[in-house]
Design a protein around this motif. Structure first.
Motif, PDB file in Angstrom:
ATOM      1  N   VAL A   1     -37.393 -15.400   1.260  1.00 42.25           N
ATOM      2  CA  VAL A   1     -37.399 -16.851   1.392  1.00 42.25           C
ATOM      3  C   VAL A   1     -38.132 -17.206   2.669  1.00 42.25           C
ATOM      4  O   VAL A   1     -37.704 -16.822   3.759  1.00 42.25           O
ATOM      5  N   ALA A   2     -39.229 -17.927   2.530  1.00 41.01           N
ATOM      6  CA  ALA A   2     -40.001 -18.305   3.714  1.00 41.01           C
ATOM      7  C   ALA A   2     -39.525 -19.658   4.215  1.00 41.01           C
ATOM      8  O   ALA A   2     -39.014 -20.468   3.451  1.00 41.01           O
ATOM      9  N   GLY A   3     -39.741 -19.897   5.503  1.00 39.70           N
ATOM     10  CA  GLY A   3     -39.395 -21.194   6.065  1.00 39.70           C
ATOM     11  C   GLY A   3     -37.899 -21.445   6.042  1.00 39.70           C
ATOM     12  O   GLY A   3     -37.106 -20.515   6.202  1.00 39.70           O
ATOM     13  N   VAL A   4     -37.537 -22.695   5.813  1.00 41.14           N
ATOM     14  CA  VAL A   4     -36.133 -23.163   5.773  1.00 41.14           C
ATOM     15  C   VAL A   4     -35.245 -22.417   6.782  1.00 41.14           C
ATOM     16  O   VAL A   4     -34.213 -21.869   6.446  1.00 41.14           O
ATOM     17  N   LYS A   5     -35.675 -22.473   8.021  1.00 37.52           N
ATOM     18  CA  LYS A   5     -35.002 -21.713   9.079  1.00 37.52           C
ATOM     19  C   LYS A   5     -33.556 -22.118   9.269  1.00 37.52           C
ATOM     20  O   LYS A   5     -32.665 -21.265   9.311  1.00 37.52           O
ATOM     21  N   GLU A   6     -33.323 -23.416   9.377  1.00 35.47           N
ATOM     22  CA  GLU A   6     -31.958 -23.887   9.661  1.00 35.47           C
ATOM     23  C   GLU A   6     -31.031 -23.485   8.534  1.00 35.47           C
ATOM     24  O   GLU A   6     -29.905 -23.065   8.758  1.00 35.47           O
ATOM     25  N   ALA A   7     -31.514 -23.647   7.323  1.00 39.67           N
ATOM     26  CA  ALA A   7     -30.691 -23.301   6.165  1.00 39.67           C
ATOM     27  C   ALA A   7     -30.322 -21.830   6.209  1.00 39.67           C
ATOM     28  O   ALA A   7     -29.167 -21.453   5.967  1.00 39.67           O
ATOM     29  N   LYS A   8     -31.291 -21.004   6.566  1.00 39.64           N
ATOM     30  CA  LYS A   8     -31.004 -19.575   6.603  1.00 39.64           C
ATOM     31  C   LYS A   8     -29.969 -19.262   7.684  1.00 39.64           C
ATOM     32  O   LYS A   8     -29.089 -18.425   7.471  1.00 39.64           O
ATOM     33  N   GLU A   9     -30.084 -19.923   8.837  1.00 34.36           N
ATOM     34  CA  GLU A   9     -29.095 -19.712   9.905  1.00 34.36           C
ATOM     35  C   GLU A   9     -27.686 -19.999   9.396  1.00 34.36           C
ATOM     36  O   GLU A   9     -26.772 -19.209   9.563  1.00 34.36           O
ATOM     37  N   GLU A  10     -27.552 -21.158   8.751  1.00 32.47           N
ATOM     38  CA  GLU A  10     -26.238 -21.567   8.244  1.00 32.47           C
ATOM     39  C   GLU A  10     -25.711 -20.554   7.237  1.00 32.47           C
ATOM     40  O   GLU A  10     -24.539 -20.212   7.239  1.00 32.47           O
ATOM     41  N   LEU A  11     -26.614 -20.109   6.392  1.00 29.09           N
ATOM     42  CA  LEU A  11     -26.164 -19.232   5.316  1.00 29.09           C
ATOM     43  C   LEU A  11     -25.872 -17.817   5.819  1.00 29.09           C
ATOM     44  O   LEU A  11     -25.091 -17.089   5.216  1.00 29.09           O
ATOM     45  N   LYS A  12     -26.474 -17.451   6.943  1.00 34.98           N
ATOM     46  CA  LYS A  12     -26.151 -16.151   7.527  1.00 34.98           C
ATOM     47  C   LYS A  12     -24.669 -16.094   7.861  1.00 34.98           C
ATOM     48  O   LYS A  12     -24.020 -15.055   7.745  1.00 34.98           O
ATOM     49  N   GLU A  13     -24.152 -17.240   8.280  1.00 36.32           N
ATOM     50  CA  GLU A  13     -22.724 -17.324   8.573  1.00 36.32           C
ATOM     51  C   GLU A  13     -21.915 -17.047   7.317  1.00 36.32           C
ATOM     52  O   GLU A  13     -20.933 -16.318   7.353  1.00 36.32           O
ATOM     53  N   VAL A  14     -22.354 -17.637   6.232  1.00 35.59           N
ATOM     54  CA  VAL A  14     -21.646 -17.430   4.965  1.00 35.59           C
ATOM     55  C   VAL A  14     -21.653 -15.953   4.592  1.00 35.59           C
ATOM     56  O   VAL A  14     -20.655 -15.396   4.133  1.00 35.59           O
ATOM     57  N   VAL A  15     -22.784 -15.309   4.828  1.00 33.80           N
ATOM     58  CA  VAL A  15     -22.879 -13.881   4.537  1.00 33.80           C
ATOM     59  C   VAL A  15     -21.843 -13.114   5.355  1.00 33.80           C
ATOM     60  O   VAL A  15     -21.171 -12.218   4.850  1.00 33.80           O
ATOM     61  N   GLU A  16     -21.690 -13.505   6.617  1.00 28.09           N
ATOM     62  CA  GLU A  16     -20.698 -12.832   7.460  1.00 28.09           C
ATOM     63  C   GLU A  16     -19.290 -13.034   6.935  1.00 28.09           C
ATOM     64  O   GLU A  16     -18.472 -12.117   6.936  1.00 28.09           O
ATOM     65  N   PHE A  17     -19.014 -14.257   6.491  1.00 34.80           N
ATOM     66  CA  PHE A  17     -17.688 -14.526   5.908  1.00 34.80           C
ATOM     67  C   PHE A  17     -17.416 -13.586   4.753  1.00 34.80           C
ATOM     68  O   PHE A  17     -16.327 -13.070   4.589  1.00 34.80           O
ATOM     69  N   LEU A  18     -18.445 -13.393   3.968  1.00 33.53           N
ATOM     70  CA  LEU A  18     -18.258 -12.573   2.772  1.00 33.53           C
ATOM     71  C   LEU A  18     -18.104 -11.101   3.135  1.00 33.53           C
ATOM     72  O   LEU A  18     -17.377 -10.359   2.496  1.00 33.53           O
ATOM     73  N   LYS A  19     -18.825 -10.694   4.171  1.00 29.97           N
ATOM     74  CA  LYS A  19     -18.824  -9.277   4.527  1.00 29.97           C
ATOM     75  C   LYS A  19     -17.585  -8.899   5.321  1.00 29.97           C
ATOM     76  O   LYS A  19     -16.996  -7.841   5.091  1.00 29.97           O
ATOM     77  N   GLN A  20     -17.247  -9.739   6.290  1.00 31.82           N
ATOM     78  CA  GLN A  20     -16.104  -9.387   7.142  1.00 31.82           C
ATOM     79  C   GLN A  20     -15.148 -10.568   7.263  1.00 31.82           C
ATOM     80  O   GLN A  20     -15.047 -11.178   8.336  1.00 31.82           O
ATOM     81  N   PRO A  21     -14.458 -10.862   6.211  1.00 25.55           N
ATOM     82  CA  PRO A  21     -13.568 -12.033   6.265  1.00 25.55           C
ATOM     83  C   PRO A  21     -12.459 -11.845   7.304  1.00 25.55           C
ATOM     84  O   PRO A  21     -12.016 -12.810   7.929  1.00 25.55           O
ATOM     85  N   GLN A  22     -12.044 -10.597   7.492  1.00 28.07           N
ATOM     86  CA  GLN A  22     -10.924 -10.316   8.388  1.00 28.07           C
ATOM     87  C   GLN A  22     -11.161 -10.883   9.781  1.00 28.07           C
ATOM     88  O   GLN A  22     -10.287 -11.494  10.382  1.00 28.07           O
TER      89      GLN A  22
END
Ligand code: ADP
Ligand code: MG
Ligand code: ZN
Length: 605
Positions: free
Chosen positions: A165-186
């Motif tokens: 996914v090119a561009g959409v920097k802010e969106a990617k930042e936000e979604l990186k957080e979601v990825v973390e939630f999914l990976k390490q919810p604890q």
């Protein structure tokens, strides 16, 4: 259903056995008599036998009167031995046809059983197919309420990640957080943080919403349930809600995972806003989604990502905290992002060395990510059709126009008269655009039909532009009307070729007044509440929030803008008539004028 089928099979087997036994008894009792060896010898001696057929251990005897008999002989004892043992006169055997057949016991049985069995077999097959089709209908009916969500497992074949996914920097930042939630919810739960349940992706079509959602799943390596909002809405009431229930049941089982609801506006419209039947259904579906999202236990790690391009019609209840409280806006890509998107999609395509994706990006202001991907694909197709091995700039530029305006229609042959009118029409647009101060430079003029347009004039901004002034708009209206004015000036009457120009000019003038507050007489306010009402399909309904008198004023104001624009365009066209004639001459000769050729005639802007 399965049980029933099993019963049926048992029933059928029993029937089969009974039928077989029945046919065995039948066979021996009626048509063939069993006799002893002695009887046979007597019959031979009495010359009563016509045929003897030897089947392994059995002899089938056909008597001269036509009756049949079966005689058993000892295993291993041959018929010739029997003849010897019983001292039969060979002369008496001379008239008897003796045939030796292979041990055809089974075949023989089959031949006798089959006539009895066949009807049963046929009935059986018939019933089987009936059952199957009934079953099919049944399972289809049963699965109706099940969600049609497609599940993409952890090991997706072509896993999409943020790199795709090119561009959409802010969106990617936000979604990186979601990825973390999914990976390490604890990590988050221990701190008492509430994991977000819903993320709403907002953006116009083709900005990469679906792509991003899949990238999140790919990054987190979790299952991804994808369903489109419109799939929830079916003909039958209640189906949507039960599909939602089923989808979430499946999702909870494979937690952590992502549920992706594409085009959620199809179900998430403001409740109570619609008319007609489909609206109750949507309401129920939406309610069910809300219930499910509220019902997640804290330890269940299911994140719902939804996408829409119509945030304005979404039900406020969807946006409450604990539901889709994260909202991520995706915008059409700017120049830098367009270059990046082009680079991603050009990766597997052989480009000529002198290709500058930057130049392509400069010409594609307003293109979405999907448009850009499409552009490169069109360029590849065009290159293949020209039997070339590498994609060059010319194919890329041609594809830009194709994506922008639709395919060229060389087959639409204009008569000489029509060509001349089109040439004047387009020259009008081009000249007025060129000699207005605030318009974008003319990039290309063509009198080859493309998509809906008979001919076209492309103007392109030198830079991405996000804000517009009133002067720019009024000049734009003049440019839009210039084709019409040129036809009028030159031929004394107009053609139908200006229809879409007129519509666009009128809409722009209306927007200026009702949306942008640019009218001096009506002042800085908006007019009309736009609301989407669903009634027999889609329809945008404008709620009037102004009086009849204002409506009249708006109408008048629109007309006055149009009149002024026509006046402006006519002024330029009259003044520059000589340039128009030159452009028309060049157009009739070459059909297409590029920027440089146009500037040779009219000078650089
Ligand atoms: P949306 O769901 O917003 O309508 P999609 O995610 O389906 O758009 O995008 C369609 C296609 O456009 C994608 O499959 C991808 O090829 C391309 N695309 C869109 N945005 C981007 C981007 N930012 N980077 C790379 N490709 C993109
Ligand atoms: Mg999409
Ligand atoms: Zn036009």
């Amino acid at each position: 259903m399965k049980n029933l089928f099993k019963n049926f099979v048992i029933f059928f087997t029993v029937f089969f056995v009974v039928a077989m036994l029945f046919s065995v008894f039948n066979n021996t009792k009626q048509s063939v008599k069993k006799v002893g060896l002695e009887t046979l010898i007597n019959q031979i001696n009495n010359q009563e036998v016509s045929d003897i057929i030897i089947y392994g251990n059995e002899l089938k005897i056909i008597l001269k009167q036509g009756a049949e008999e079966v005689v058993k002989k000892e295993v291993g004892e041959t018929f010739s031995e029997i003849i010897k043992n019983f001292n039969i006169d060979p002369a008496k055997l001379a008239n008897i046809k003796i045939e030796v057949k292979e041990n055809e016991g089974t075949k023989y049985w089959l031949a006798t059983i089959l006539p009895f069995l066949l009807p049963f077999l046929l009935i059986g097959v018939f019933i089987y197919f009936m059952m199957r089709s009934v079953q099919g209908v049944n399972t289809r009916a049963m699965s109706f309420g099940q969600s049609q969500a497609k599940e993409f497992g952890k090991e997706m074949k072509n896993k999409i990640t943020f790199k795709d996914v090119a561009g959409v920097k802010e969106a990617k930042e936000e979604l990186k957080e979601v990825v973390e939630f999914l990976k390490q919810p604890q990590k988050f739960i221990e701190l008492g943080a509430r994991i977000p349940r819903g993320v709403l992706l907002l953006g116009s079509p083709g900005t990469g919403k679906t792509l991003l959602a899949r990238a999140v799943a790919g990054e987190a390596s979790v299952p991804f349930f994808s369903i489109s909002g419109s799939e929830f809405v079916e003909m039958f009431v209640g189906v949507g809600a039960s599909r939602v229930r089923d989808l979430f049941r499946r999702a909870k089982k494979s937690s952590p995972c992502i549920v992706f609801v594409d085009e959620i506006d199809a179900v998430g419209r403001r409740r109570g806003a619609g008319l007609g039947g489909s609206h109750d259904e949507r309401e129920q579906t939406l309610n069910q989604i809300l219930v499910e999202m509220d019902g997640f236990e804290p330890n269940i790690n299911v994140i719902v990502i939804a996408a829409t391009n119509r945030p304005d019609v979404l039900d406020p209840a969807l946006l409450r905290p604990g539901r889709f409280d994260r909202r991520i806006i995706l915008e059409d890509p700017d120049l830098i992002d367009r270059i990046a998107i082009l680079q991603i999609h050009a990766k597997k395509k052989p480009l000529a060395k002198d290709v500058s994706l930057r130049k392509v990006a400069e010409r594609t202001f307003g293109f979405s990510g999907a448009d850009l991907a499409n552009l490169l694909n069109e360029a590849a197709i065009l290159t293949a059709r020209r039997n070339k091995k590498i994609i060059e700039m010319s194919e890329l530029f041609e594809s830009v126009e194709k994506v922008m305006l639709g395919p060229e229609r060389k087959s639409k042959i204009l008569s000489d008269k029509e060509k001349k009118i089109t040439a004047y029409h387009e020259a009008g647009h081009a000249i007025v655009a060129h000699f207005s101060l605030h318009t974008d430079p003319v990039h290309k003029i063509s009198i080859i039909a493309r998509g809906q347009a008979g001919g076209y004039t492309i103007k392109l901004p030198n830079k991405d532009k996000y804000m517009h002034t009133k002067t720019e708009f009024t000049e734009e209206i003049a440019v839009l009307l210039a084709g019409y004015v040129a036809e009028q000036e030159v031929f004394g009457e107009v053609t139908t070729g200006s229809t879409s120009d007129l519509r666009r000019a009128t809409n722009l003038a209306r927007k200026l007044i009702t949306d942008y507050g640019m009218s001096e007489t009506l002042g800085p306010r908006t007019f009309g509440e736009k609301e989407e009402m669903i009634f027999l399909g889609r329809e945008i309904h404008e709620q009037r929030d102004y009086s009849e008198k204002i409506a009249e004023q708006i109408d008048k104001e629109i007309s006055s803008y149009i009149d002024k624009a026509v006046y402006q365009a006519r002024g330029i066209i009259k003044l520059r008539r000589d340039k128009i004639e030159k452009v028309v001459k060049a157009l009739l000769k070459k059909e297409v004028l590029e920027k440089e050729e146009f500037e040779i005639i009219v000078g650089v802007k």
